[in-house]
Design a protein around this motif. Structure first.
Motif, PDB file in Angstrom:
ATOM      1  N   ASP A   9      13.150  12.201  -4.717  1.00 18.35           N
ATOM      2  CA  ASP A   9      13.909  10.980  -5.004  1.00 18.35           C
ATOM      3  C   ASP A   9      15.277  11.299  -5.615  1.00 18.35           C
ATOM      4  O   ASP A   9      15.620  10.831  -6.691  1.00 18.35           O
ATOM      5  CB  ASP A   9      13.058  10.077  -5.905  1.00 18.35           C
ATOM      6  CG  ASP A   9      11.818   9.572  -5.177  1.00 18.35           C
ATOM      7  OD1 ASP A   9      11.846   8.454  -4.625  1.00 18.35           O
ATOM      8  OD2 ASP A   9      10.826  10.336  -5.102  1.00 18.35           O
ATOM      9  N   HIS A  11      18.089  10.429  -4.223  1.00 21.14           N
ATOM     10  CA  HIS A  11      18.912   9.215  -4.046  1.00 21.14           C
ATOM     11  C   HIS A  11      20.416   9.508  -4.004  1.00 21.14           C
ATOM     12  O   HIS A  11      21.201   8.865  -4.720  1.00 21.14           O
ATOM     13  CB  HIS A  11      18.586   8.180  -5.133  1.00 21.14           C
ATOM     14  CG  HIS A  11      17.262   7.488  -4.919  1.00 21.14           C
ATOM     15  ND1 HIS A  11      17.146   6.270  -4.293  1.00 21.14           N
ATOM     16  CD2 HIS A  11      15.997   7.875  -5.230  1.00 21.14           C
ATOM     17  CE1 HIS A  11      15.856   5.922  -4.241  1.00 21.14           C
ATOM     18  NE2 HIS A  11      15.138   6.880  -4.801  1.00 21.14           N
ATOM     19  N   ASP A  44      13.233   9.853  -0.217  1.00 18.69           N
ATOM     20  CA  ASP A  44      14.347   9.148  -0.840  1.00 18.69           C
ATOM     21  C   ASP A  44      15.458  10.154  -1.152  1.00 18.69           C
ATOM     22  O   ASP A  44      16.011  10.198  -2.258  1.00 18.69           O
ATOM     23  CB  ASP A  44      13.932   8.344  -2.078  1.00 18.69           C
ATOM     24  CG  ASP A  44      13.141   7.087  -1.726  1.00 18.69           C
ATOM     25  OD1 ASP A  44      13.002   6.786  -0.518  1.00 18.69           O
ATOM     26  OD2 ASP A  44      12.681   6.399  -2.654  1.00 18.69           O
ATOM     27  N   HIS A 185       8.301   9.046  -4.688  1.00 16.22           N
ATOM     28  CA  HIS A 185       8.339   7.575  -4.641  1.00 16.22           C
ATOM     29  C   HIS A 185       8.170   6.895  -6.002  1.00 16.22           C
ATOM     30  O   HIS A 185       8.794   5.868  -6.252  1.00 16.22           O
ATOM     31  CB  HIS A 185       7.267   7.077  -3.666  1.00 16.22           C
ATOM     32  CG  HIS A 185       7.375   5.644  -3.237  1.00 16.22           C
ATOM     33  ND1 HIS A 185       8.566   5.029  -2.909  1.00 16.22           N
ATOM     34  CD2 HIS A 185       6.404   4.696  -3.047  1.00 16.22           C
ATOM     35  CE1 HIS A 185       8.307   3.763  -2.534  1.00 16.22           C
ATOM     36  NE2 HIS A 185       7.025   3.552  -2.614  1.00 16.22           N
ATOM     37  N   HIS A 187       8.958   7.926  -9.038  1.00 17.32           N
ATOM     38  CA  HIS A 187       9.959   8.238 -10.076  1.00 17.32           C
ATOM     39  C   HIS A 187       9.263   8.449 -11.423  1.00 17.32           C
ATOM     40  O   HIS A 187       9.715   7.947 -12.456  1.00 17.32           O
ATOM     41  CB  HIS A 187      11.009   7.128 -10.194  1.00 17.32           C
ATOM     42  CG  HIS A 187      11.935   7.036  -9.017  1.00 17.32           C
ATOM     43  ND1 HIS A 187      13.316   6.947  -9.155  1.00 17.32           N
ATOM     44  CD2 HIS A 187      11.699   7.028  -7.690  1.00 17.32           C
ATOM     45  CE1 HIS A 187      13.869   6.867  -7.955  1.00 17.32           C
ATOM     46  NE2 HIS A 187      12.908   6.915  -7.047  1.00 17.32           N
TER      47      HIS A 187
HETATM   48 FE   LIG Z   1      12.939   6.726  -4.874  1.00 14.66          FE
END
Ligand SMILES: [Fe+2]
Ligand SMILES: [Fe+2]
Length: 259
Positions: A9, A11, A44, A185, A187
């Motif tokens: 993640d 991002h 992500d 996913h 976090h």
């Molecule tokens: Fe995420």
């Protein structure tokens, strides 16, 4: 032993903050006395699936050891393939498997284009059965996907986790070589069991998502204050997985306690 690092993640969003945090984690891994045998990035990768975000990710996640990434709900399969993997754009699930020493790592695409929740398609199950059939008889296997297949007491994530976890559990339970399942996913660094195996949920490098005991809508959902973190998985000769979690201070390593 085989050492597998897992980050998740990231991002990437073309802003400096998330890129710097991912770069700091990659620098931490590059500085380890015993380098990981592979780095997994469990989804992500980007914040909104744009090509230039994948270009940013590709540069930041570059390493002289193998880096294997899989998509999450914030990713876009076509842009992921084209820009991050350098493959022809396609919207088919991005499933791939790699051999790390004698360990087989299968990265499964649990994303559903346009949706936040996850599901493994029939195409992905067929692919996974083929990977399991081709893997060495007496060697460990690690499965990685973005969406956790278990309830995590995370009010946001539990509504958008993996659909039909029972179906996935049947596959995992039936193969004794599978030493664990890795996801992102949530976090939030989390550990539980799934189909009788360890289920390890990696922290995000970008932010921390609250559990039932801390989350308060609408403004106490994500915590952007904590430093980025990662997981380090050791698979030993007895096919046992031991996981350590690390927080990587944005200020760097301090080798003596502050006065
Ligand atoms: Fe995420
Ligand atoms: Fe996600």
């Amino acid at each position: 032993m085989i050492l597998v690092a897992q980050i998740s993640d990231t991002h990437f969003d073309l802003g400096a903050r998330n890129a710097e945090r991912a770069e700091r984690v990659m620098a931490f891994l590059a500085d380890l006395r015993r380098r990981p045998d592979a780095i997994l990035v469990t989804g992500d990768i980007t914040d909104s699936g744009k090509s230039d975000q994948y270009a940013e990710a590709r540069m930041a996640l570059d390493a002289d050891i193998p880096v294997y990434a899989l998509p999450g709900n914030h990713d876009d399969r076509a842009a992921f393939r084209e820009t991050l993997l350098g493959e022809p754009a396609s919207t088919a699930p991005i499933n791939h498997a790699h051999r790390v020493g004698n360990l087989t790592v299968a990265l499964l695409d649990s994303s559903i284009p346009g949706e936040s929740g996850g599901r493994l398609t029939e195409q992905t199950y067929d692919w996974l059965r083929g990977v399991l059939a081709a893997a060495p008889a007496d060697a460990p296997i690690l499965l990685a996907l973005h969406h956790p297949p278990a309830h995590l007491f995370s009010p946001v994530i539990d509504t958008i986790s993996l659909a039909d976890p029972e179906k996935f559990a049947e596959v995992v339970a039936a193969d004794e070589r599978i030493v664990g399942v890795l996801t992102g996913h949530a976090h939030s660094a989390a550990v539980t069991t799934f189909a009788g195996r360890p289920l390890l949920v990696a922290p995000s490098t970008a932010s921390v998502l609250g559990g039932e005991w801390e989350l308060e809508l609408p403004d106490r959902v994500m915590d952007y204050a904590p430093d980025p973190a990662l997981a380090l998985h050791v698979i030993d000769e007895n096919h046992r997985m031991t996981t350590h979690f690390r927080t990587v201070a944005m200020g760097g390593w301090i080798s003596a306690p502050p006065a």
